[in-house]
Structures are given as C-alpha cells and as structure tokens.
Design an enzyme around this catalytic site. Structure first.
Site, short mmCIF file in Angstrom:
data_model
loop_
_atom_site.label_atom_id
_atom_site.label_comp_id
_atom_site.label_asym_id
_atom_site.label_seq_id
_atom_site.Cartn_x
_atom_site.Cartn_y
_atom_site.Cartn_z
N ASN A 9 15.29 39.84 28.40
CA ASN A 9 16.05 39.46 26.94
C ASN A 9 16.18 40.63 26.13
O ASN A 9 14.58 40.96 25.96
CB ASN A 9 15.64 37.94 26.87
CG ASN A 9 14.16 37.56 26.00
OD1 ASN A 9 13.32 38.10 27.09
ND2 ASN A 9 14.25 36.61 25.50
N GLU A 29 16.83 40.56 22.39
CA GLU A 29 17.64 39.88 21.10
C GLU A 29 18.33 40.67 20.05
O GLU A 29 17.83 41.91 20.29
CB GLU A 29 16.42 38.72 20.12
CG GLU A 29 15.78 38.00 21.52
CD GLU A 29 15.47 36.68 20.72
OE1 GLU A 29 15.61 35.74 22.08
OE2 GLU A 29 14.65 37.03 19.51
N ASN A 30 19.08 40.39 19.42
CA ASN A 30 19.21 40.99 18.28
C ASN A 30 19.45 40.05 16.98
O ASN A 30 19.48 39.20 16.87
CB ASN A 30 21.26 41.63 18.63
CG ASN A 30 21.86 42.37 17.48
OD1 ASN A 30 22.47 42.30 16.64
ND2 ASN A 30 21.52 43.79 17.98
N ALA A 31 19.47 40.65 15.74
CA ALA A 31 19.45 40.31 14.34
C ALA A 31 20.42 39.53 14.59
O ALA A 31 20.22 38.08 13.33
CB ALA A 31 19.07 41.22 13.37
N TYR A 51 21.99 37.36 15.94
CA TYR A 51 21.55 35.92 17.38
C TYR A 51 22.69 36.19 18.63
O TYR A 51 22.43 35.94 19.68
CB TYR A 51 21.58 34.49 17.05
CG TYR A 51 19.59 34.65 16.18
CD1 TYR A 51 19.40 36.04 15.51
CD2 TYR A 51 19.60 33.66 15.82
CE1 TYR A 51 18.51 35.73 14.83
CE2 TYR A 51 18.53 33.40 15.28
CZ TYR A 51 17.96 34.52 14.41
OH TYR A 51 17.10 34.08 13.83
N GLU A 104 18.56 37.98 32.80
CA GLU A 104 19.12 37.70 34.35
C GLU A 104 20.69 37.99 33.83
O GLU A 104 20.56 39.16 34.88
CB GLU A 104 19.48 36.88 34.04
CG GLU A 104 18.53 34.83 34.58
CD GLU A 104 18.23 34.84 33.24
OE1 GLU A 104 18.34 35.35 31.93
OE2 GLU A 104 18.16 33.18 32.86
ZN LIG Z 1 21.34 33.54 30.10
#
Ligand SMILES: [Zn+2]
Length: 130
Positions: free
Chosen positions: A41, A43-45, A47, A54
C-alpha cells in the site's frame, strides 16, 4: 504454493508507505503464466488518493505486459489477521480473475496457515460490463 505466496506478501508488506495509518499491507499475485507480481500500500497526505497493495500489484502486472488471468492473490498485513481486500480491490480482482470460482484469495489464518477462499465467497455479485 499458497504458503509461498503468503510469504512474499509478508515480505513486501515491509515496504508499505503508510505514515498516516501505520497499517502495512502486502499482496502477491500468481497469474496463469506462472509469473508473480507484488505490491504494497502507498498512502498520501490526501487520504483518498492512497493506493492499496492489491491494486498496486495488479497495476504492476499490467505495466509489465501480463496478459493472463489471476490464479491466486495472497494478502498479508502484520496489523490484522485475515486482512481481506477492500471493495474497490475486490472489483479490480474480478476484472483480472479467471472466474469467481477458480481464482483464490489467500489470507493468513489465526494459526498462521493459509486460509483459501474463492473470489465468489467475498465478491458474489460484482459489476460486469456486458
Ligand atoms: Zn483495496
């Protein structure tokens, strides 16, 4: 085979970029070609822009020219046993699956052994463009 996929998902989960949730996820997908693709995964600031492990793995497969279908996808998180794919990822898996009976979802069970589900168990009525 499922144990090996789970092990690779476990390894790639360590690369997760998740400074906000601290929720690490790794995925390893086996295609009919025999090739495996992995993702974690990201993430980003902002969200909502975050990317699941996946979909990262499936995007990698497409980018590498993979044309066959998904035989099995292993998903692992050190933060949660039996880490199931989110709704968006279930729809994505359905897009590239052999079908919803043959494509397997591999999770780590409570006793650290692979729990094998069919796609139809977790996504029985997906959207299909017909
Ligand atoms: Zn997902």
């Amino acid at each position: 085979m499922y144990q090996e996929l789970l092990q690779k998902a476990k390894e790639i989960s360590k690369n997760a970029y998740c400074p906000y949730s601290k929720f690490q996820v790794g995925a390893c997908i086996l295609y009919e070609s025999g090739k495996k693709y992995e993702g974690c995964n990201v993430e980003n600031a902002s969200y909502g822009l975050s990317l699941c492990a996946e979909r990262n793995a499936m995007s990698s497969a497409v980018a590498n020219g993979e044309k066959t279908k998904i035989k099995a996808i292993a998903i692992y998180s050190p933060n949660q046993k039996k880490c199931l794919p989110c709704g968006a990822c279930r729809q994505w898996i359905a897009e590239f699956a052999i079908n919803d009976k043959e494509t397997k979802i591999i999770l780590e069970d409570d006793n650290s052994t692979p729990l094998v589900l069919n796609l139809e168990d977790i996504f029985p009525y997906g959207f299909k463009f017909e």
